[in-house]
Design an enzyme around this catalytic site. Structure first.
Site, mmCIF file in Angstrom:
data_model
loop_
_atom_site.group_PDB
_atom_site.id
_atom_site.type_symbol
_atom_site.label_atom_id
_atom_site.label_comp_id
_atom_site.label_asym_id
_atom_site.label_seq_id
_atom_site.Cartn_x
_atom_site.Cartn_y
_atom_site.Cartn_z
ATOM 1 C CG ASN A 14 -30.340 -33.833 -26.460
ATOM 2 O OD1 ASN A 14 -29.671 -32.942 -26.958
ATOM 3 N ND2 ASN A 14 -31.204 -33.617 -25.471
ATOM 4 C CG LEU A 85 -33.129 -40.208 -15.850
ATOM 5 C CD1 LEU A 85 -34.593 -40.088 -15.444
ATOM 6 C CD2 LEU A 85 -32.408 -38.887 -15.633
ATOM 7 C CG LEU A 87 -23.987 -43.949 -10.523
ATOM 8 C CD1 LEU A 87 -23.716 -42.473 -10.802
ATOM 9 C CD2 LEU A 87 -23.811 -44.224 -9.027
ATOM 10 C CG ASN A 102 -24.495 -37.237 -18.761
ATOM 11 O OD1 ASN A 102 -25.517 -37.614 -19.343
ATOM 12 N ND2 ASN A 102 -24.550 -36.505 -17.653
ATOM 13 C CG HIS A 104 -26.118 -31.806 -15.931
ATOM 14 N ND1 HIS A 104 -26.887 -32.758 -15.297
ATOM 15 C CD2 HIS A 104 -26.300 -30.653 -15.241
ATOM 16 C CE1 HIS A 104 -27.487 -32.205 -14.261
ATOM 17 N NE2 HIS A 104 -27.159 -30.928 -14.206
ATOM 18 C CG ASP A 145 -24.716 -34.770 -13.259
ATOM 19 O OD1 ASP A 145 -24.788 -35.354 -14.352
ATOM 20 O OD2 ASP A 145 -25.690 -34.512 -12.557
ATOM 21 C CD GLU A 174 -29.971 -30.576 -23.399
ATOM 22 O OE1 GLU A 174 -29.557 -30.844 -22.270
ATOM 23 O OE2 GLU A 174 -31.050 -31.019 -23.842
HETATM 24 C C1 GRF Z 1 -31.646 -33.337 -21.659
HETATM 25 O O1 GRF Z 1 -32.003 -32.115 -21.116
HETATM 26 C C2 GRF Z 1 -30.301 -33.743 -21.150
HETATM 27 O O2 GRF Z 1 -29.464 -32.687 -20.890
HETATM 28 C C3 GRF Z 1 -30.645 -34.443 -19.876
HETATM 29 O O3 GRF Z 1 -31.849 -35.108 -20.146
HETATM 30 C C4 GRF Z 1 -32.552 -34.449 -21.173
HETATM 31 C C5 GRF Z 1 -32.891 -35.434 -22.234
HETATM 32 O O4 GRF Z 1 -33.818 -34.922 -23.136
HETATM 33 N N1 GRF Z 1 -29.550 -35.197 -19.379
HETATM 34 P P1 GRF Z 1 -34.203 -35.759 -24.429
HETATM 35 O O5 GRF Z 1 -34.722 -37.100 -23.968
HETATM 36 O O6 GRF Z 1 -32.978 -35.882 -25.272
HETATM 37 O O7 GRF Z 1 -35.277 -34.967 -25.113
#
Ligand code: GRF
Length: 191
Positions: A14, A85, A87, A102, A104, A145, A174
Site C-alpha cells: 500500500n 502494527l 498503537l 489508517n 483496515h 481501529d 486497498e
Molecule cells: C493491509 O492489509 C492493511 O489493510 C493492513 O495491513 C496490510 C498492509 O499490507 N492494515 P502492505 O504492507 O501494504 O502490503
C-alpha cells in the site's frame, strides 16, 4: 505541495501504491516512510523510490517526542498508517488532529481491535461465513481501529473462498482506493 508520511511495519504494498500515485504530482509527495521493523520490506521499497526512511524503537516512540519532532522537520501534513502494527501514542495523535488515517482490511467495526490484523482478519471472516468483507479507511484515535470512518468499500465473500482468496480481494480494493482517498484528504486539508 503537501507532505505525506507513511508508517508501515511490513511489506508496504500500500505504501508503494501511494508513493507511485503521487510521483510527479504537484499536489503532494510522500517524503518520509517510518517503520518499527529495521528489516521491513517497506523500507527497501521507499529507498527504491528515493523516499527518506526512518526506523523507530519502542523507547523513542512511546517515551519521547522523537517522532513528532521528525514529522515536524519533514513538514508533514498527513500521516498515513499502512499496515503499521503499533498503537499510536497520545502525543502523536494530538500533534496531528484529523491528519492521521489508517487502513483496515475489513468492514469496521467488525473484525477490528488489538490482534486483528493480516490473515487473522480474513480467517475470522471466513470462519464466520460472512457474505461480504472489505476495507475501511478511518481517522486514528487512541484505540485500535476505532477512529471515525472516512471510506468503506465492500467485496463479496463466496462460500468456497479461503482466507487467502479473501485477502487477495481485499488487497485489490486497498490498492485501488487507498491512494485516491489519500488524495481527496490532501485536497481538503485546511492547515
Ligand atoms: C493491509 O492489509 C492493511 O489493510 C493492513 O495491513 C496490510 C498492509 O499490507 N492494515 P502492505 O504492507 O501494504 O502490503
Amino acid at each position: 505541495m503537501k507532505n505525506i508520511a507513511i508508517f508501515a511495519s511490513g511489506t508496504g504494498s500500500n505504501a508503494q501504491k501511494i508513493i507511485e500515485h503521487f510521483e510527479g504530482s504537484s499536489l503532494a509527495q510522500v517524503n518520509l516512510v517510518i517503520s518499527n521493523k529495521p528489516k521491513a520490506k517497506v523500507l527497501d521499497k521507499a529507498k527504491d523510490f528515493g523516499v527518506p526512511t526512518h526506523v523507530i524503537n519502542r523507547q523513542g516512540f512511546y517515551h519521547s517526542n522523537e517522532v513528532v519532532d521528525l514529522l515536524k522537520q519533514h513538514q508533514t501534513d498527513l500521516v498515513v498508517l499502512a499496515g503499521f502494527l503499533w498503537l499510536v501514542p497520545q502525543n502523536l495523535i494530538e500533534a496531528f488532529p484529523q491528519q492521521m488515517i489508517n487502513i483496515h482490511p475489513a468492514l469496521l467495526p467488525k473484525y477490528g481491535g488489538k490482534g486483528m490484523y493480516g490473515m487473522k482478519v480474513h480467517q475470522a471472516v471466513v470462519d464466520n461465513q460472512e457474505p461480504e468483507t472489505g476495507i475501511t479507511i478511518h481517522y486514528v484515535n487512541e484505540h485500535y481501529d476505532e477512529g471515525k470512518a472516512i471510506f468503506q468499500k465492500s467485496c463479496v465473500v463466496a462460500p468456497q473462498d479461503t482466507a487467502e482468496m479473501v485477502a487477495k480481494k481485499v488487497q485489490l480494493l486497498e490498492h485501488e482506493h487507498f491512494p485516491k482517498v489519500v488524495e481527496e484528504l490532501v485536497k481538503n486539508l485546511h492547515i
